[in-house]
Design a protein around this motif. Structure first.
Motif, mmCIF file in Angstrom:
data_model
loop_
_atom_site.group_PDB
_atom_site.id
_atom_site.type_symbol
_atom_site.label_atom_id
_atom_site.label_comp_id
_atom_site.label_asym_id
_atom_site.label_seq_id
_atom_site.Cartn_x
_atom_site.Cartn_y
_atom_site.Cartn_z
ATOM 1 N N THR A 184 5.643 21.272 -33.317
ATOM 2 C CA THR A 184 5.286 22.040 -34.499
ATOM 3 C C THR A 184 6.538 22.158 -35.353
ATOM 4 O O THR A 184 7.605 22.503 -34.847
ATOM 5 N N VAL A 185 6.391 21.846 -36.632
ATOM 6 C CA VAL A 185 7.520 21.873 -37.565
ATOM 7 C C VAL A 185 7.184 22.876 -38.658
ATOM 8 O O VAL A 185 6.169 22.738 -39.351
ATOM 9 N N VAL A 186 8.024 23.898 -38.800
ATOM 10 C CA VAL A 186 7.790 24.964 -39.766
ATOM 11 C C VAL A 186 8.870 24.892 -40.840
ATOM 12 O O VAL A 186 10.068 24.845 -40.520
ATOM 13 N N PHE A 187 8.435 24.888 -42.102
ATOM 14 C CA PHE A 187 9.373 24.769 -43.218
ATOM 15 C C PHE A 187 9.536 26.108 -43.934
ATOM 16 O O PHE A 187 8.559 26.821 -44.166
ATOM 17 N N TYR A 188 10.783 26.396 -44.283
ATOM 18 C CA TYR A 188 11.135 27.586 -45.055
ATOM 19 C C TYR A 188 12.007 27.167 -46.235
ATOM 20 O O TYR A 188 12.646 26.096 -46.198
ATOM 21 N N ASP A 189 12.065 28.022 -47.256
ATOM 22 C CA ASP A 189 13.005 27.749 -48.341
ATOM 23 C C ASP A 189 14.328 28.451 -48.060
ATOM 24 O O ASP A 189 14.517 29.051 -46.985
ATOM 25 N N GLY A 190 15.242 28.353 -49.001
ATOM 26 C CA GLY A 190 16.580 28.912 -48.788
ATOM 27 C C GLY A 190 16.599 30.410 -48.638
ATOM 28 O O GLY A 190 17.580 30.965 -48.112
ATOM 29 N N ASN A 191 15.547 31.089 -49.082
ATOM 30 C CA ASN A 191 15.433 32.542 -48.913
ATOM 31 C C ASN A 191 14.583 32.906 -47.701
ATOM 32 O O ASN A 191 14.161 34.044 -47.552
ATOM 33 N N HIS A 192 14.325 31.926 -46.846
ATOM 34 C CA HIS A 192 13.540 32.075 -45.622
ATOM 35 C C HIS A 192 12.093 32.448 -45.907
ATOM 36 O O HIS A 192 11.433 33.118 -45.120
ATOM 37 N N ARG A 193 11.586 31.986 -47.025
ATOM 38 C CA ARG A 193 10.164 32.156 -47.305
ATOM 39 C C ARG A 193 9.414 30.970 -46.720
ATOM 40 O O ARG A 193 9.823 29.818 -46.894
ATOM 41 N N TYR A 194 8.331 31.272 -46.051
ATOM 42 C CA TYR A 194 7.520 30.243 -45.401
ATOM 43 C C TYR A 194 6.912 29.307 -46.437
ATOM 44 O O TYR A 194 6.319 29.747 -47.426
ATOM 45 N N LEU A 195 7.036 27.994 -46.213
ATOM 46 C CA LEU A 195 6.471 26.988 -47.111
ATOM 47 C C LEU A 195 5.238 26.295 -46.536
ATOM 48 O O LEU A 195 4.372 25.844 -47.274
ATOM 49 N N GLY A 196 5.184 26.186 -45.222
ATOM 50 C CA GLY A 196 4.069 25.500 -44.576
ATOM 51 C C GLY A 196 4.502 24.968 -43.227
ATOM 52 O O GLY A 196 5.694 24.988 -42.902
ATOM 53 N N HIS A 197 3.537 24.526 -42.430
ATOM 54 C CA HIS A 197 3.916 23.921 -41.152
ATOM 55 C C HIS A 197 3.002 22.751 -40.823
ATOM 56 O O HIS A 197 1.934 22.574 -41.390
ATOM 57 N N TRP A 198 3.468 21.953 -39.894
ATOM 58 C CA TRP A 198 2.862 20.669 -39.523
ATOM 59 C C TRP A 198 2.793 20.634 -38.000
ATOM 60 O O TRP A 198 3.755 21.037 -37.334
ATOM 61 N N ILE A 199 1.675 20.140 -37.462
ATOM 62 C CA ILE A 199 1.464 20.211 -36.016
ATOM 63 C C ILE A 199 1.140 18.847 -35.429
ATOM 64 O O ILE A 199 0.275 18.127 -35.939
ATOM 65 N N GLU A 200 1.817 18.481 -34.398
ATOM 66 C CA GLU A 200 1.468 17.460 -33.417
ATOM 67 C C GLU A 200 1.712 16.023 -33.854
ATOM 68 O O GLU A 200 2.530 15.330 -33.283
ATOM 69 N N ARG A 201 0.959 15.512 -34.810
ATOM 70 C CA ARG A 201 1.114 14.110 -35.202
ATOM 71 C C ARG A 201 0.465 13.887 -36.569
ATOM 72 O O ARG A 201 -0.342 14.701 -37.033
ATOM 73 N N ALA A 202 0.832 12.766 -37.181
ATOM 74 C CA ALA A 202 0.301 12.433 -38.504
ATOM 75 C C ALA A 202 -1.175 12.060 -38.431
ATOM 76 O O ALA A 202 -1.679 11.617 -37.395
ATOM 77 N N ASP A 203 -1.865 12.190 -39.565
ATOM 78 C CA ASP A 203 -3.279 11.807 -39.628
ATOM 79 C C ASP A 203 -3.459 10.335 -39.250
ATOM 80 O O ASP A 203 -4.459 9.970 -38.625
ATOM 81 N N ARG A 204 -2.520 9.492 -39.648
ATOM 82 C CA ARG A 204 -2.621 8.074 -39.308
ATOM 83 C C ARG A 204 -2.627 7.885 -37.795
ATOM 84 O O ARG A 204 -3.403 7.078 -37.259
ATOM 85 N N ALA A 205 -1.794 8.631 -37.089
ATOM 86 C CA ALA A 205 -1.762 8.538 -35.625
ATOM 87 C C ALA A 205 -3.085 9.000 -35.030
ATOM 88 O O ALA A 205 -3.608 8.386 -34.090
ATOM 89 N N ASN A 206 -3.635 10.086 -35.564
ATOM 90 C CA ASN A 206 -4.927 10.567 -35.074
ATOM 91 C C ASN A 206 -6.019 9.519 -35.261
ATOM 92 O O ASN A 206 -6.894 9.358 -34.415
ATOM 93 N N ALA A 207 -5.951 8.797 -36.378
ATOM 94 C CA ALA A 207 -6.969 7.790 -36.669
ATOM 95 C C ALA A 207 -6.836 6.566 -35.772
ATOM 96 O O ALA A 207 -7.835 5.948 -35.393
ATOM 97 N N GLU A 208 -5.609 6.207 -35.426
ATOM 98 C CA GLU A 208 -5.370 4.979 -34.667
ATOM 99 C C GLU A 208 -5.378 5.190 -33.154
ATOM 100 O O GLU A 208 -5.549 4.233 -32.393
ATOM 101 N N MET A 209 -5.222 6.410 -32.724
ATOM 102 C CA MET A 209 -5.116 6.673 -31.293
ATOM 103 C C MET A 209 -6.379 6.357 -30.493
ATOM 104 O O MET A 209 -6.280 5.883 -29.355
ATOM 105 N N PRO A 210 -7.586 6.574 -31.019
ATOM 106 C CA PRO A 210 -8.774 6.243 -30.217
ATOM 107 C C PRO A 210 -8.815 4.791 -29.757
ATOM 108 O O PRO A 210 -9.214 4.500 -28.620
ATOM 109 N N ALA A 211 -8.412 3.865 -30.601
ATOM 110 C CA ALA A 211 -8.396 2.451 -30.206
ATOM 111 C C ALA A 211 -7.394 2.221 -29.079
ATOM 112 O O ALA A 211 -7.655 1.438 -28.152
#
Length: 202
Positions: free
Chosen positions: A129-156
């Motif tokens: 899990t990757v959590v992004f903040y700005d220079g004033n420590h305000r939350y910008l958003g977060h990203w979890i686990e893997r990219a959408d492309r990986a999710n799409a290709e993993m079943p094969a």
């Protein structure tokens, strides 16, 4: 819907009284070298993902501009046994080094209170899990686990393990084939991760 809005639509921001204060953020490991020194398993795999990735410099320059203008910094939660962390954490480390983005690494199982604020679907302790903040420590958003492309290709990829009984020689053979095959996809998944970070931050 853009990649960033897709990501953000699925995620709940941390509470106003988040345990990740600026002081707690600073307690994280400050570099990929520090992460490597702290973990026990899969060091060669982490290092290979770190060494082999050649990022798209247009994406790097775009993130670098955001780091300069917003003071973007990143908190990364991971564990050394997780394949998604093997692939994903070195990407964040390289981005930090190439853009000047301050990056702090935390072991999930030693920081359950942080993990509790960023559960996948409000339930799962998924990493990285990757959590992004700005220079004033305000939350910008977060990203979890893997990219959408990986999710799409993993079943094969996973088809090689379908119908194989666990804990048998055939299972071990299929698992080895699966893990070897992931390297054929790894570069594209790493690239997609950087692209999603850029979209999220923009």
């Amino acid at each position: 819907m853009t990649a960033s809005s897709t990501i953000l639509a699925k995620l709940t921001p941390p509470p106003a009284n988040s345990v990740v204060t600026p002081e707690r953020f600073k307690e994280g490991m400050p570099s990929f070298a520090a992460w490597m020194a702290a973990i026990e398993k899969n060091k060669e795999t982490f290092q290979r993902h770190y060494d082999e990735w050649v990022p798209d410099m247009a994406d790097i320059e775009a993130v670098k501009a955001l780091v300069a203008s917003k003071g973007v910094k990143a908190l990364v939660i991971g564990e050394d046994w997780c394949p998604d962390v093997w692939r994903g954490l070195p990407v964040v480390a390289r981005i930090g080094e190439l853009t000047g983005m301050e990056t702090r690494f935390f072991l999930r199982d030693q920081n359950k209170d942080i993990m509790a604020e960023f559960l996948k679907d409000g339930e799962f302790e998924s990493v990285p899990t990757v959590v992004f903040y700005d220079g004033n420590h305000r939350y910008l958003g977060h990203w979890i686990e893997r990219a959408d492309r990986a999710n799409a290709e993993m079943p094969a990829l996973r088809k090689v393990m379908e119908g194989v009984e666990r804990d048998t020689p055939a299972w071990e053979e299929a698992r080895a084939k699966y893990q070897a095959s992931t390297w054929d996809y790894a570069e594209g998944w790493r690239d997609a991760q950087l692209t999603e970070f850029r979209a999220l931050l923009r």
